[in-house]
Design a protein around this motif. Structure first.
Motif, PDB file in Angstrom:
ATOM      1  N   ASN A 149       0.810  -1.217   0.000  1.00  0.00           N
ATOM      2  CA  ASN A 149       0.000   0.000   0.000  1.00  0.00           C
ATOM      3  C   ASN A 149       0.843   1.267   0.000  1.00  0.00           C
ATOM      4  OD1 ASN A 149      -3.071  -0.791   0.490  1.00  0.00           O
ATOM      5  ND2 ASN A 149      -1.786  -2.237   1.605  1.00  0.00           N
ATOM      6  N   ASP A 150       2.070   1.161  -0.478  1.00  0.00           N
ATOM      7  CA  ASP A 150       2.992   2.316  -0.596  1.00  0.00           C
ATOM      8  C   ASP A 150       3.145   3.051   0.723  1.00  0.00           C
ATOM      9  OD1 ASP A 150       1.680   2.940  -3.880  1.00  0.00           O
ATOM     10  OD2 ASP A 150       3.533   1.913  -3.261  1.00  0.00           O
ATOM     11  N   ILE A 151       3.321   2.312   1.778  1.00  0.00           N
ATOM     12  CA  ILE A 151       3.562   2.935   3.095  1.00  0.00           C
ATOM     13  C   ILE A 151       4.971   2.530   3.523  1.00  0.00           C
ATOM     14  CG2 ILE A 151       2.845   3.022   5.527  1.00  0.00           C
ATOM     15  CD1 ILE A 151       0.016   2.202   4.517  1.00  0.00           C
ATOM     16  N   ASP A 152       5.716   3.504   4.033  1.00  0.00           N
ATOM     17  CA  ASP A 152       7.062   3.197   4.490  1.00  0.00           C
ATOM     18  C   ASP A 152       6.974   2.578   5.884  1.00  0.00           C
ATOM     19  OD1 ASP A 152      10.030   5.237   5.242  1.00  0.00           O
ATOM     20  OD2 ASP A 152       9.704   3.064   5.170  1.00  0.00           O
ATOM     21  N   PRO A 153       7.369   1.306   6.062  1.00  0.00           N
ATOM     22  CA  PRO A 153       7.195   0.646   7.361  1.00  0.00           C
ATOM     23  C   PRO A 153       8.230   1.037   8.389  1.00  0.00           C
ATOM     24  CG  PRO A 153       8.145  -0.889   5.780  1.00  0.00           C
ATOM     25  CD  PRO A 153       7.945   0.390   5.061  1.00  0.00           C
ATOM     26  N   GLU A 154       9.280   1.713   7.974  1.00  0.00           N
ATOM     27  CA  GLU A 154      10.433   1.977   8.857  1.00  0.00           C
ATOM     28  C   GLU A 154      10.025   2.618  10.181  1.00  0.00           C
ATOM     29  OE1 GLU A 154      13.879   0.587   6.863  1.00  0.00           O
ATOM     30  OE2 GLU A 154      13.899   1.833   8.659  1.00  0.00           O
ATOM     31  N   LYS A 155       9.265   3.730  10.069  1.00  0.00           N
ATOM     32  CA  LYS A 155       8.980   4.481  11.299  1.00  0.00           C
ATOM     33  C   LYS A 155       8.103   3.687  12.260  1.00  0.00           C
ATOM     34  CE  LYS A 155       5.121   7.223   9.514  1.00  0.00           C
ATOM     35  NZ  LYS A 155       4.693   8.534   9.077  1.00  0.00           N
ATOM     36  N   TYR A 156       7.343   2.751  11.719  1.00  0.00           N
ATOM     37  CA  TYR A 156       6.462   1.978  12.583  1.00  0.00           C
ATOM     38  C   TYR A 156       7.258   0.898  13.336  1.00  0.00           C
ATOM     39  CZ  TYR A 156       2.955   4.255   9.719  1.00  0.00           C
ATOM     40  OH  TYR A 156       2.206   5.199   9.075  1.00  0.00           O
ATOM     41  N   LEU A 157       8.319   0.407  12.691  1.00  0.00           N
ATOM     42  CA  LEU A 157       9.106  -0.666  13.296  1.00  0.00           C
ATOM     43  C   LEU A 157      10.165  -0.138  14.254  1.00  0.00           C
ATOM     44  CD1 LEU A 157       9.591  -2.742  10.035  1.00  0.00           C
ATOM     45  CD2 LEU A 157       8.322  -3.509  12.029  1.00  0.00           C
ATOM     46  N   GLU A 158      10.420   1.136  14.133  1.00  0.00           N
ATOM     47  CA  GLU A 158      11.471   1.723  14.961  1.00  0.00           C
ATOM     48  C   GLU A 158      11.116   1.576  16.434  1.00  0.00           C
ATOM     49  OE1 GLU A 158      12.676   5.594  13.327  1.00  0.00           O
ATOM     50  OE2 GLU A 158      12.986   6.117  15.458  1.00  0.00           O
ATOM     51  N   ASP A 159      12.104   1.101  17.197  1.00  0.00           N
ATOM     52  CA  ASP A 159      11.876   0.913  18.622  1.00  0.00           C
ATOM     53  C   ASP A 159      11.490   2.208  19.308  1.00  0.00           C
ATOM     54  OD1 ASP A 159      14.060  -1.702  19.929  1.00  0.00           O
ATOM     55  OD2 ASP A 159      12.003  -1.673  19.201  1.00  0.00           O
ATOM     56  N   GLY A 160      10.454   2.199  20.053  1.00  0.00           N
ATOM     57  CA  GLY A 160      10.044   3.386  20.802  1.00  0.00           C
ATOM     58  C   GLY A 160       9.250   4.381  19.988  1.00  0.00           C
ATOM     59  N   SER A 161       8.961   4.071  18.708  1.00  0.00           N
ATOM     60  CA  SER A 161       8.229   5.061  17.906  1.00  0.00           C
ATOM     61  C   SER A 161       6.765   5.127  18.319  1.00  0.00           C
ATOM     62  CB  SER A 161       8.336   4.710  16.420  1.00  0.00           C
ATOM     63  OG  SER A 161       7.566   3.541  16.148  1.00  0.00           O
ATOM     64  N   ASN A 162       6.238   3.996  18.823  1.00  0.00           N
ATOM     65  CA  ASN A 162       4.823   3.933  19.235  1.00  0.00           C
ATOM     66  C   ASN A 162       3.882   4.480  18.162  1.00  0.00           C
ATOM     67  OD1 ASN A 162       5.684   2.941  21.696  1.00  0.00           O
ATOM     68  ND2 ASN A 162       5.729   4.964  22.638  1.00  0.00           N
ATOM     69  N   THR A 163       4.180   4.162  16.929  1.00  0.00           N
ATOM     70  CA  THR A 163       3.375   4.709  15.824  1.00  0.00           C
ATOM     71  C   THR A 163       2.575   3.598  15.167  1.00  0.00           C
ATOM     72  OG1 THR A 163       5.181   6.272  15.464  1.00  0.00           O
ATOM     73  CG2 THR A 163       3.493   6.155  13.751  1.00  0.00           C
ATOM     74  N   GLY A 164       1.329   3.924  14.850  1.00  0.00           N
ATOM     75  CA  GLY A 164       0.478   2.920  14.224  1.00  0.00           C
ATOM     76  C   GLY A 164      -0.343   3.489  13.067  1.00  0.00           C
ATOM     77  N   LEU A 165      -0.974   2.610  12.338  1.00  0.00           N
ATOM     78  CA  LEU A 165      -1.853   2.994  11.227  1.00  0.00           C
ATOM     79  C   LEU A 165      -3.280   3.095  11.769  1.00  0.00           C
ATOM     80  CD1 LEU A 165      -0.403   0.417   8.676  1.00  0.00           C
ATOM     81  CD2 LEU A 165      -0.083   2.897   8.564  1.00  0.00           C
ATOM     82  N   LEU A 166      -3.996   4.140  11.344  1.00  0.00           N
ATOM     83  CA  LEU A 166      -5.359   4.322  11.828  1.00  0.00           C
ATOM     84  C   LEU A 166      -6.353   3.797  10.793  1.00  0.00           C
ATOM     85  CD1 LEU A 166      -7.379   5.550  13.902  1.00  0.00           C
ATOM     86  CD2 LEU A 166      -7.285   7.666  12.551  1.00  0.00           C
ATOM     87  N   MET A 167      -7.214   2.877  11.245  1.00  0.00           N
ATOM     88  CA  MET A 167      -8.270   2.353  10.372  1.00  0.00           C
ATOM     89  C   MET A 167      -9.594   2.792  10.982  1.00  0.00           C
ATOM     90  SD  MET A 167      -8.803  -1.638   9.220  1.00  0.00           S
ATOM     91  CE  MET A 167      -9.667  -2.220  10.667  1.00  0.00           C
ATOM     92  N   ASP A 168     -10.174   3.898  10.457  1.00  0.00           N
ATOM     93  CA  ASP A 168     -11.385   4.432  11.096  1.00  0.00           C
ATOM     94  C   ASP A 168     -12.533   4.639  10.121  1.00  0.00           C
ATOM     95  OD1 ASP A 168     -11.164   8.050  11.235  1.00  0.00           O
ATOM     96  OD2 ASP A 168     -10.271   6.662   9.780  1.00  0.00           O
ATOM     97  N   SER A 169     -12.562   3.862   9.038  1.00  0.00           N
ATOM     98  CA  SER A 169     -13.748   3.919   8.168  1.00  0.00           C
ATOM     99  C   SER A 169     -14.924   3.360   8.941  1.00  0.00           C
ATOM    100  CB  SER A 169     -13.530   3.078   6.920  1.00  0.00           C
ATOM    101  OG  SER A 169     -12.502   3.622   6.145  1.00  0.00           O
TER     102      SER A 169
END
Lengths: 898, 227
Positions: free
Chosen positions: A582-602
């Motif tokens: 889906n053309d999303i860069d996974p790096e920042k999500y896998l980074e330790d301590g980033s606590n970042t996620g994808l929002l699915m709110d449809s």
């Protein structure tokens, strides 16, 4: 054969085309009725077989029946056969992975397996009290001990549940703890040889305390206080309900309603009412369509021979002789058409059922018979079909017969037709003359003169149009409703971990099981997820109006607005794959301590204005962060529970000491949930990752790599651990997975093969479509034959007219224009009536189904276009065929034609 | 011996200003074996009268007695049987059943009665009517004259009380016409058949024993030509 019968047969032979079309009508009618009858009898047989395979053909039963009552019951004159299971006792199972604490030993009577199905997977049924048959789960979990050929010594005793003597397996197991006592007392060893393993039985013991094991009742073994489970089959099924109650008075009685209902003996919701209604509707529909065709044929035949009948009467034929001649004609047509129709119907439905056998059998439980759907042709079904067809034809002949006999001799001889021309009838539309010239005007006048003749054709076309478009509309809605079923999710199987053993399962246990499941031959993909629900304090302004209305709650503990958000930790490999797709860069999500996620709110909701499905987002704008409350960490303790505290009058979190399990701290939630964790939102996604389809459109979800869970989860009380698998097409995965799950001491109830389930649903839709379109096609053929018959005969009857027109100078082109105009009239009249009525019916269908299927009204435009085109094709091609025949004739011969 | 008697026969069509009196108080009687020609201009009521005599069309009033039976006192079933046994009808346009062959057309009245055909009588008729060799032919395989002969055969098959012929030569050429008249005369002479024939041709009418003229639904003249 008398002279009038000979005359009838010669008349049939003379008009070969019309006779053939009439016979085709009878064939179609008989074929359809016989197909419906055969399908019904096959379906009934299949349903009965399905019930017998799964439950058995017993009528009524009672549990825990004493010996005296049991002996009286089985010796009753009304009992045709029976199965009895003596409660031999219970055995405590020591293997903790067994899932249930007990095995329940039952001594079955000779031939009991003829009443209650016991599907032997391996081996055979026991012959005597020293042999035993066990369920496959016991073999899977402990195949070293519980295997065929092994001699096992079991300590069989009496079960006491809550201190009470409990002979039956159906009393649930509530656990053996301080509050409730479960034990097996007074045991004595019994040695059995395992001779068989069964996979399924008609004795449903789902949720019972023990696994059912079967031996033969041994008279040499007397039990104190014998108790039996008794299943009775009566010679007259209609007395089953009352007789069972009578024989087992004082006991709790259970009826085999699935079986009784099929035979109208359950006393409630009889199946026969439903199927007889549907069957009658179908037969009436077929009969009405057939009558219109066959009546038309006889009516035309009688009209053509009005003068002949007048002549016959003038030389002495009585009215009865004339009537009988017409009925004999009908009978002759039946003699040819009905047998052919029955054969065609049986063959047709037989081939259809064989082709659809796999799809049909998947809709039924047929563990005994495998994947087959037998075609059951009973003589009575064929006889009924033949009778219905015969009655249909005779009804069609009655009115023409009566009409002919009512005509006086002189009127018949003069062929005085009922041409009632009033002055207004002579006037025709100027439009006809403008568009089609003089030929058009002639055609219009002919229409006015012969209203009755063209009305039959128009009515026939009208009925077909309405039927076709209405059913197309119905199928449109069915297709919409089942579109979700027909497009299953991207995974094939899901499994949610659920432990049934006495000990809690650890994460290590789950991962070990997951690893083994992932390695099953045929598995092509696997994903491990953990999901929890979080309470997120929220400002309503952050949400859309719909989102706020649907999701905002009040957190009573903290007196704040909040929403529940699912946080799903998704196996890293799968997470990366999804990002790449889906053309999303996974790096920042896998980074330790980033606590970042994808929002699915449809969010999919039903609009209150249009009452249709619509989609929106829950959040107005994608938030940068979302924070949620979680329980605080207490050193030396772990969070073990949540419970209402009467003392504190609030929900409290329980922490248990890591060193002393009896050291439990209970802290009110308001004090415990002081840890706040913040998640960053990377971006919004609008297509769900594999497995997230069940949440998509329903609940806000944040998806993060599984590896990030420990960093930001905080203290975790519970997770929904769910796994998803894909497998190679045709691979039989589920059985193998079940065995592995059982061996690891987990429960198999949360193992779901969605691909298989979707396949069954697709089969149901396919079967529905095949039968519906097939039925419509046949009805339409009857209508087409009717139209052909009427139009071609009308044209033939006008041979002399056409010859006169030709003789005074009308060209072939003009003739064609006249016929084209008539075709248009037929088509326009039938369509102008049929299409609006069809649309009204489709609106009625939409209103009826709207509660089930939340979609807007669907105009059946495809059905309309096909119907319109077909009408004109049938009408024009019939005209063309008939006119070409007449054009080949000699004008003088036609003028002289009698 | 009187075989037929008509008493005060009326047939009225329409009402009021549109009323048409096709027959207006017609009365006469016929002796057995008589050959009667009914003559009159077009629209005079000849065919109407013939249809009344044959039980084919009901009168508005009056009586028709054939062999002592009041024809129109019978119900539909009895009337049909009367037509079968007591009357033989010969039409201008032959009116044969197109799907039945010569023998079947001729023997129809007998077979409808459920009786066996008298083969001798049938062969005699076939011979007299010169239809030998054409027994299995269908009407569309016969000439006009041959078809009319079959029609005559059908009328004579049951030896009815009265043979009624409605313009039997109207559709034939002169040669065939004369042949048909000869056959009708022969049936009268040989089988002592009572024959009532409608014609507009005076020459043909004069071949009968008695001529009844009809005009405007009334008998204008009733003349015995030969005794």
């Amino acid at each position: 054969m008398n002279i009038m019968q000979r005359y009838a047969l010669r008349s049939l032979k003379k008009n070969k085309t019309r006779t053939v079309v009439t016979i085709i009508g009878v064939i179609l009618s008989a074929a359809m009725v016989s197909a419906v009858m055969v399908f019904t009898s096959s379906l009934m047989a299949q349903m009965e077989q399905s019930v017998i395979s799964s439950v058995g053909d017993w009528h009524g039963m009672a549990e825990d029946v004493d010996e005296t009552t049991y002996e009286a019951a089985i010796e009753d004159d009304d009992v045709e056969k029976f199965a009895s299971f003596r409660n031999e006792g219970f055995v405590e199972l020591e293997n903790p992975n067994m899932g249930r604490p007990f095995a329940h030993i039952m001594g079955m009577s000779d031939g009991a397996e003829n009443v209650i199905p016991i599907q032997i997977k391996e081996g055979r049924m026991p012959n005597d009290g020293s042999e035993i048959v066990i369920p496959s789960i016991m073999n899977i979990v402990d195949e070293g001990y519980f295997a065929i050929g092994n001699e096992v010594t079991l300590n069989v005793g009496t079960r006491y549940s809550g201190g009470m003597l409990t002979r039956t397996n159906s009393v649930k197991y509530y656990g053996d703890n301080d509050e409730y006592d479960e034990e097996v007392r007074d045991t004595s060893p019994r040695t059995f040889t395992i001779v068989g393993i069964y996979s399924d039985t008609g004795i449903s013991d789902y949720g019972y305390a023990g696994y059912s094991c079967f031996t033969r009742e041994d008279d040499s073994i007397t039990l104190a206080d014998s108790s039996y489970n008794v299943y009775l089959h009566f010679s007259d099924i209609q007395i089953a309900k009352t007789k069972t109650a009578e024989l087992f008075e004082g006991n709790t009685v259970t009826l085999n309603n699935d079986y009784l209902r099929l035979h109208n003996a359950s006393g409630e919701g009889e199946f026969s009412t439903v199927y007889l209604t549907v069957l009658s509707l179908l037969v009436i529909l077929i009969a009405v369509s057939s009558v219109s065709l066959i009546y038309n044929a006889f009516s035309i035949s009688a009209s053509e021979r009005t003068k002949d009948f007048g002549l016959l009467k003038s030389i002495g034929a009585t009215n009865r002789q004339v009537r009988r001649s017409i009925f004999f004609e009908a009978f002759a047509v039946c003699l040819v058409g009905i047998p052919l129709g029955l054969v065609a119907g049986v063959l047709g439905i037989g081939v259809t059922l064989k082709v659809l056998a796999n799809d049909l059998s998947s809709l039924f439980y047929t563990s005994m018979s495998g994947d087959s759907f037998d075609v059951v042709v009973t003589p009575s079904a064929l006889l009924v079909a033949a009778l219905i067809a015969l009655i249909t034809v005779m009804i069609s002949a009655i009115i023409p017969a009566i009409r002919v006999t009512r005509m006086t001799v002189i009127d018949a001889l003069r062929q005085a037709k009922d041409i009632k021309i009033k002055s207004k009838d002579v006037h025709t539309s100027k439009l006809a003359k403008t568009l089609f010239g003089f030929p058009g005007m002639i055609g219009a006048k002919y229409f006015k003169r012969n209203k009755k003749k063209y009305r039959t054709t128009v009515v026939s076309l009208f009925v077909s149009i309405v039927l076709f478009i209405s059913v197309t509309s119905l199928l449109d809605y069915v297709n919409t409703a089942t579109s979700e079923l027909l497009t299953p999710p991207k995974y094939d199987i899901w499994y949610s971990f659920y432990s049934t053993t006495k000990e809690e399962k650890t994460e290590e246990d789950r991962l070990n099981l997951y690893k083994e499941l992932s390695e099953v031959s045929g598995i092509t993909g696997h994903i491990y997820t953990k999901t929890t629900a979080k309470i997120v304090p929220i400002n309503e302004d952050m949400l859309t109006e719909i989102g706020a209305g649907a999701f905002v709650n009040t957190n009573e503990i903290f007196s704040e607005d909040c929403i529940y958000v699912l946080v799903c930790y998704y196996e890293d490999d799968a997470f990366v794959r999804y990002c790449n797709e889906n053309d999303i860069d996974p790096e920042k999500y896998l980074e330790d301590g980033s606590n970042t996620g994808l929002l699915m709110d449809s969010f999919q909701y039903v609009s209150s204005n249009s009452n249709q499905r619509a989609t929106t987002y829950i959040f107005d704008e994608v938030p940068e962060t979302l924070s949620f409350r979680t329980e605080k960490t207490i050193e030396g303790y772990q969070l073990t529970g949540r419970a209402w505290s009467d003392e504190e009058q609030t929900t409290c979190m329980q922490y248990t000491s890591l060193t002393d399990p009896n050291d439990i701290i209970s802290i009110p939630a308001a004090e415990a949930m002081t840890d706040v964790r913040t998640l960053h939102i990377g971006e919004r996604i609008t297509t769900p990752p594999i497995g997230m389809e069940e949440y998509f459109g329903r609940v806000p979800t944040i998806i993060m790599p599984l590896s990030q869970r420990e960093n930001n989860q905080g203290v975790i009380l519970e997770d929904n651990v769910k796994t998803y698998f894909t497998y190679e097409e045709g691979a039989n995965i589920k059985d193998e997975m079940q065995k592995i799950i059982l061996r690891h001491g987990f429960n198999t109830s949360m193992l779901n093969d969605v691909t298989m389930a979707a396949s069954v649903d697709r089969s149901a839709v396919l079967v529905l479509r095949v039968f519906t379109y097939g039925f419509i096609a046949l009805i339409s053929m009857i209508a087409a034959a009717n139209v052909f018959n009427t139009i071609s005969t009308n044209i033939r009857l006008r041979r002399r007219e056409f010859a006169v027109l030709r003789s005074i100078g009308m060209t072939r082109k003009d003739m064609r224009r006249m016929m084209n105009y008539e075709c248009l009239l037929y088509g326009i009249k039938s369509i102008s009536l049929g299409v609006p009525v069809s649309i009204l019916i489709s609106i009625w269908i939409y209103v009826s189904m709207n509660d089930l299927i939340l979609v807007g009204y669907i105009l059946p435009w495809k059905g309309i276009v096909i119907a319109v085109l077909t009408v004109f094709v049938v009408v024009f091609s019939t005209m063309l065929y008939s006119i070409n025949k007449i054009n080949k004739e000699n004008t003088i011969e036609s003028l002289r034609a009698i | 011996m009187e075989i037929l008697r008509v008493e005060d026969l009326c047939k009225v069509y329409g009402k009021g200003d549109n009323e048409v009196r096709a027959l207006d108080h017609v009365s006469f009687s016929v002796e057995k074996g008589e050959f009667i020609a009914i003559i009159g201009p077009s629209g005079s009521g000849k065919s109407t009268l013939l249809h009344m005599l044959g039980g084919v069309d009901k009168p508005t009033s009056g009586h028709v007695y054939v062999d002592g039976i009041d024809v129109y006192k019978q119900d539909d079933e009895q009337l049909a049987i009367f037509r079968r046994r007591q009357v033989g009808l010969i039409y201008q346009f032959y009116n044969l059943i197109p799907v039945m062959n010569v023998i079947e057309n001729m023997t129809m009245p007998v077979l409808m009665d459920g009786r066996k055909v008298n083969e001798e009588h049938l062969q005699d008729l076939l011979s007299v009517l010169k239809l030998n060799g054409r027994e299995k032919h269908l009407p569309n395989q016969l000439s006009g004259g041959q078809q009319q002969r079959v029609s005559i055969g059908r009328a004579l098959m049951n030896s009815p009380a009265v043979v009624l012929a409605d313009e039997p030569t109207g559709n034939l050429d002169s040669k065939n016409s004369q042949e048909i008249i000869e056959l009708i005369k022969m049936s009268n002479e040989k089988y002592h058949q009572t024959v009532i024939m409608i014609t507009h041709d005076e020459q043909i009418a004069l071949q009968a024993d008695r001529v009844i003229s009809i005009e405007d639904g009334k008998i204008a003249k009733d003349e015995v030509i030969r005794k």
